[in-house]
Write a protein that holds these residues in place. Structure first.
Motif, PDB file in Angstrom:
ATOM      1  N   ILE A 260      -1.691  -5.172 -13.313  1.00 52.37           N
ATOM      2  CA  ILE A 260      -3.069  -5.388 -12.476  1.00 52.37           C
ATOM      3  C   ILE A 260      -3.500  -4.154 -11.567  1.00 52.37           C
ATOM      4  O   ILE A 260      -4.506  -3.949 -11.886  1.00 52.37           O
ATOM      5  CB  ILE A 260      -3.054  -6.770 -12.214  1.00 52.37           C
ATOM      6  CG1 ILE A 260      -2.890  -7.844 -13.155  1.00 52.37           C
ATOM      7  CG2 ILE A 260      -4.349  -6.905 -11.392  1.00 52.37           C
ATOM      8  CD1 ILE A 260      -2.752  -9.269 -12.436  1.00 52.37           C
ATOM      9  N   LEU A 261      -2.624  -3.912 -10.507  1.00 57.10           N
ATOM     10  CA  LEU A 261      -2.780  -2.939  -9.716  1.00 57.10           C
ATOM     11  C   LEU A 261      -2.944  -1.799 -10.395  1.00 57.10           C
ATOM     12  O   LEU A 261      -4.090  -1.067  -9.800  1.00 57.10           O
ATOM     13  CB  LEU A 261      -1.620  -2.972  -8.702  1.00 57.10           C
ATOM     14  CG  LEU A 261      -1.406  -4.043  -7.876  1.00 57.10           C
ATOM     15  CD1 LEU A 261      -0.091  -4.320  -7.085  1.00 57.10           C
ATOM     16  CD2 LEU A 261      -2.612  -3.900  -6.759  1.00 57.10           C
TER      17      LEU A 261
ATOM     18  N   PHE B 256      -2.956   2.957  -7.380  1.00 54.07           N
ATOM     19  CA  PHE B 256      -1.436   3.535  -8.017  1.00 54.07           C
ATOM     20  C   PHE B 256      -0.390   3.459  -6.995  1.00 54.07           C
ATOM     21  O   PHE B 256       0.795   3.085  -7.480  1.00 54.07           O
ATOM     22  CB  PHE B 256      -1.642   4.593  -8.449  1.00 54.07           C
ATOM     23  CG  PHE B 256      -2.884   4.859  -9.399  1.00 54.07           C
ATOM     24  CD1 PHE B 256      -2.993   4.366 -10.638  1.00 54.07           C
ATOM     25  CD2 PHE B 256      -4.238   5.710  -8.980  1.00 54.07           C
ATOM     26  CE1 PHE B 256      -4.111   4.369 -11.487  1.00 54.07           C
ATOM     27  CE2 PHE B 256      -5.395   5.838  -9.662  1.00 54.07           C
ATOM     28  CZ  PHE B 256      -5.162   5.199 -11.164  1.00 54.07           C
ATOM     29  N   GLU B 257      -0.566   3.509  -5.724  1.00 56.06           N
ATOM     30  CA  GLU B 257       0.509   3.191  -4.891  1.00 56.06           C
ATOM     31  C   GLU B 257       1.073   2.025  -4.707  1.00 56.06           C
ATOM     32  O   GLU B 257       2.170   1.859  -4.612  1.00 56.06           O
ATOM     33  CB  GLU B 257       0.155   3.947  -3.485  1.00 56.06           C
ATOM     34  CG  GLU B 257       1.176   4.241  -2.419  1.00 56.06           C
ATOM     35  CD  GLU B 257       0.843   4.924  -1.445  1.00 56.06           C
ATOM     36  OE1 GLU B 257       1.533   4.720  -0.381  1.00 56.06           O
ATOM     37  OE2 GLU B 257      -0.225   5.855  -1.114  1.00 56.06           O
ATOM     38  N   GLU B 258       0.141   0.943  -4.626  1.00 51.71           N
ATOM     39  CA  GLU B 258       0.652  -0.410  -4.740  1.00 51.71           C
ATOM     40  C   GLU B 258       1.376  -0.679  -6.095  1.00 51.71           C
ATOM     41  O   GLU B 258       2.629  -1.432  -5.771  1.00 51.71           O
ATOM     42  CB  GLU B 258      -0.438  -1.214  -4.490  1.00 51.71           C
ATOM     43  CG  GLU B 258      -1.105  -1.327  -3.215  1.00 51.71           C
ATOM     44  CD  GLU B 258      -2.177  -2.188  -2.828  1.00 51.71           C
ATOM     45  OE1 GLU B 258      -1.832  -3.455  -3.017  1.00 51.71           O
ATOM     46  OE2 GLU B 258      -3.442  -1.767  -2.717  1.00 51.71           O
ATOM     47  N   ALA B 259       0.945  -0.038  -6.997  1.00 54.23           N
ATOM     48  CA  ALA B 259       1.633  -0.480  -8.329  1.00 54.23           C
ATOM     49  C   ALA B 259       2.897   0.100  -8.244  1.00 54.23           C
ATOM     50  O   ALA B 259       3.870  -0.319  -8.644  1.00 54.23           O
ATOM     51  CB  ALA B 259       0.843  -0.077  -9.470  1.00 54.23           C
TER      52      ALA B 259
ATOM     53  N   ASN C  76       9.006   0.419  -8.503  1.00 55.13           N
ATOM     54  CA  ASN C  76      10.389   0.636  -7.952  1.00 55.13           C
ATOM     55  C   ASN C  76      11.034  -0.273  -7.584  1.00 55.13           C
ATOM     56  O   ASN C  76      12.218  -0.459  -7.552  1.00 55.13           O
ATOM     57  CB  ASN C  76       9.968   1.538  -6.667  1.00 55.13           C
ATOM     58  CG  ASN C  76       9.396   2.803  -6.927  1.00 55.13           C
ATOM     59  OD1 ASN C  76       9.965   3.702  -7.715  1.00 55.13           O
ATOM     60  ND2 ASN C  76       8.388   3.640  -6.195  1.00 55.13           N
ATOM     61  N   LYS C  77      10.719  -1.599  -7.334  1.00 60.46           N
ATOM     62  CA  LYS C  77      11.469  -2.552  -7.220  1.00 60.46           C
ATOM     63  C   LYS C  77      11.975  -3.325  -8.548  1.00 60.46           C
ATOM     64  O   LYS C  77      12.946  -4.400  -8.391  1.00 60.46           O
ATOM     65  CB  LYS C  77      10.628  -3.737  -6.404  1.00 60.46           C
ATOM     66  CG  LYS C  77      10.374  -3.406  -4.941  1.00 60.46           C
ATOM     67  CD  LYS C  77       9.544  -4.237  -4.141  1.00 60.46           C
ATOM     68  CE  LYS C  77       8.942  -3.879  -2.891  1.00 60.46           C
ATOM     69  NZ  LYS C  77       7.793  -4.839  -2.289  1.00 60.46           N
ATOM     70  N   PHE C  78      11.355  -2.941  -9.593  1.00 64.27           N
ATOM     71  CA  PHE C  78      11.464  -3.689 -10.818  1.00 64.27           C
ATOM     72  C   PHE C  78      12.772  -3.382 -11.328  1.00 64.27           C
ATOM     73  O   PHE C  78      13.031  -1.963 -11.415  1.00 64.27           O
ATOM     74  CB  PHE C  78      10.124  -3.449 -11.741  1.00 64.27           C
ATOM     75  CG  PHE C  78      10.470  -3.893 -13.138  1.00 64.27           C
ATOM     76  CD1 PHE C  78      10.173  -5.350 -13.377  1.00 64.27           C
ATOM     77  CD2 PHE C  78      10.785  -3.313 -14.487  1.00 64.27           C
ATOM     78  CE1 PHE C  78      10.278  -5.971 -14.654  1.00 64.27           C
ATOM     79  CE2 PHE C  78      10.818  -4.038 -15.453  1.00 64.27           C
ATOM     80  CZ  PHE C  78      10.611  -5.346 -15.601  1.00 64.27           C
TER      81      PHE C  78
ATOM     82  N   TYR D 116       2.306   7.934 -10.704  1.00 62.68           N
ATOM     83  CA  TYR D 116       2.810   9.140  -9.909  1.00 62.68           C
ATOM     84  C   TYR D 116       1.836  10.392 -10.352  1.00 62.68           C
ATOM     85  O   TYR D 116       1.468  11.195  -9.775  1.00 62.68           O
ATOM     86  CB  TYR D 116       4.102   9.487 -10.135  1.00 62.68           C
ATOM     87  CG  TYR D 116       5.147   8.460  -9.372  1.00 62.68           C
ATOM     88  CD1 TYR D 116       4.756   8.468  -8.105  1.00 62.68           C
ATOM     89  CD2 TYR D 116       6.256   8.267  -9.790  1.00 62.68           C
ATOM     90  CE1 TYR D 116       5.643   7.715  -7.293  1.00 62.68           C
ATOM     91  CE2 TYR D 116       7.245   7.277  -8.967  1.00 62.68           C
ATOM     92  CZ  TYR D 116       6.974   7.259  -7.867  1.00 62.68           C
ATOM     93  OH  TYR D 116       7.580   6.453  -6.894  1.00 62.68           O
ATOM     94  N   VAL D 117       1.556  10.222 -11.692  1.00 61.79           N
ATOM     95  CA  VAL D 117       0.658  11.306 -12.150  1.00 61.79           C
ATOM     96  C   VAL D 117      -0.769  11.229 -11.542  1.00 61.79           C
ATOM     97  O   VAL D 117      -1.388  11.943 -10.867  1.00 61.79           O
ATOM     98  CB  VAL D 117       0.236  11.444 -13.662  1.00 61.79           C
ATOM     99  CG1 VAL D 117      -0.900  12.040 -14.154  1.00 61.79           C
ATOM    100  CG2 VAL D 117       1.726  11.615 -14.483  1.00 61.79           C
ATOM    101  N   ASN D 118      -1.265   9.900 -11.499  1.00 61.11           N
ATOM    102  CA  ASN D 118      -2.542   9.660 -10.650  1.00 61.11           C
ATOM    103  C   ASN D 118      -2.553   9.783  -9.149  1.00 61.11           C
ATOM    104  O   ASN D 118      -3.579   9.992  -8.653  1.00 61.11           O
ATOM    105  CB  ASN D 118      -2.911   7.982 -11.114  1.00 61.11           C
ATOM    106  CG  ASN D 118      -3.488   7.821 -12.362  1.00 61.11           C
ATOM    107  OD1 ASN D 118      -4.766   8.351 -12.830  1.00 61.11           O
ATOM    108  ND2 ASN D 118      -2.762   7.230 -13.455  1.00 61.11           N
ATOM    109  N   MET D 119      -1.366   9.778  -8.614  1.00 61.37           N
ATOM    110  CA  MET D 119      -1.354  10.258  -7.297  1.00 61.37           C
ATOM    111  C   MET D 119      -0.797  11.667  -6.959  1.00 61.37           C
ATOM    112  O   MET D 119      -0.736  12.051  -5.949  1.00 61.37           O
ATOM    113  CB  MET D 119      -0.095   9.260  -6.335  1.00 61.37           C
ATOM    114  CG  MET D 119      -0.516   7.785  -6.415  1.00 61.37           C
ATOM    115  SD  MET D 119       0.572   6.915  -5.644  1.00 61.37           S
ATOM    116  CE  MET D 119       2.132   7.051  -6.483  1.00 61.37           C
ATOM    117  N   GLN D 120      -0.898  12.125  -7.909  1.00 69.37           N
ATOM    118  CA  GLN D 120      -0.501  13.944  -8.070  1.00 69.37           C
ATOM    119  C   GLN D 120       0.855  14.012  -7.675  1.00 69.37           C
ATOM    120  O   GLN D 120       1.103  15.126  -7.016  1.00 69.37           O
ATOM    121  CB  GLN D 120      -1.634  14.474  -7.224  1.00 69.37           C
ATOM    122  CG  GLN D 120      -2.982  14.418  -7.690  1.00 69.37           C
ATOM    123  CD  GLN D 120      -3.106  15.157  -8.990  1.00 69.37           C
ATOM    124  OE1 GLN D 120      -2.720  16.277  -9.385  1.00 69.37           O
ATOM    125  NE2 GLN D 120      -3.485  14.606 -10.199  1.00 69.37           N
TER     126      GLN D 120
END
Length: 189
Positions: free
Chosen positions: A74-75, A81-84, A89-91, A110-114
């Motif tokens: 959903i995020l 993207f950072e929250e997602a 990363n915990k999954f 990560y792509v969307n966060m460059q």
């Protein structure tokens, strides 16, 4: 006698933990995620997101693991993207379908966060987890090749594209992707 008493005490502690703490927490988490699932199916994404996040943050079991993945989805859809990525990363990426897909979603975050190095690593993990899945693996390889192109690592990109052509010849027909065109472009660089 003391050894028997110690064994009985340890067994009582373990059984007490299972029946008094673990099982009630698991049932409560199941109830809460069920509410979130219903809200999500009704299109109430913001309510479902809050419920998924609460389950993921307040419990540490398989239900919380799934809730974290659902929150991340959903995020991501909301452009957060950072929250997602934090939830992904915990999954605990297990299984041959959900695990690789979660890592690919992390790569997309990560792509969307460059953050292209992290994206390439996430896609590599997705490739490894998916094994020789003829639908998933070439798609993840293509995603990684795209990241490598963006990083101007053309030789590595070409190697991955050649791997798709060699190991997954049906991929181009299934997804209508012209891998050969991409390979020629990579070799021209």
């Amino acid at each position: 006698v003391w050894a028997v008493v110690a064994i009985v005490a340890i067994a009582a502690i373990i059984l007490g933990y299972i029946y008094l703490i673990q099982n009630p927490n698991l049932e409560k988490a199941k109830e809460e995620i069920a509410k979130a699932d219903v809200d999500y199916s009704l299109g109430q994404d913001s309510i479902a997101l809050a419920e998924y996040m609460a389950v993921a943050d307040n419990y540490s079991n398989d239900v919380a693991n799934r809730a974290g993945l659902n929150a991340a989805i959903i995020l991501f859809q909301q452009g957060k993207f950072e929250e997602a990525a934090n939830y992904l990363n915990k999954f605990d990426a297990e299984g041959t379908l959900v695990g690789p897909a979660s890592q690919a979603l992390l790569g997309d975050c990560y792509v969307n966060m460059q953050k292209l190095d992290e994206a390439a690593n996430a896609f590599s993990k997705a490739i490894k987890l998916s094994g020789d899945n003829e639908l998933y693996t070439p798609l993840f390889i293509l995603k990684k090749a795209t990241v490598l192109r963006e990083q101007q690592k053309y030789a590595e990109e070409a190697k991955l594209l050649q791997e798709i052509m060699d190991k997954y010849p049906n991929f181009t027909m299934s997804y209508q992707v012209d891998v050969e065109k991409y390979l020629e472009r990579a070799k021209a660089q």
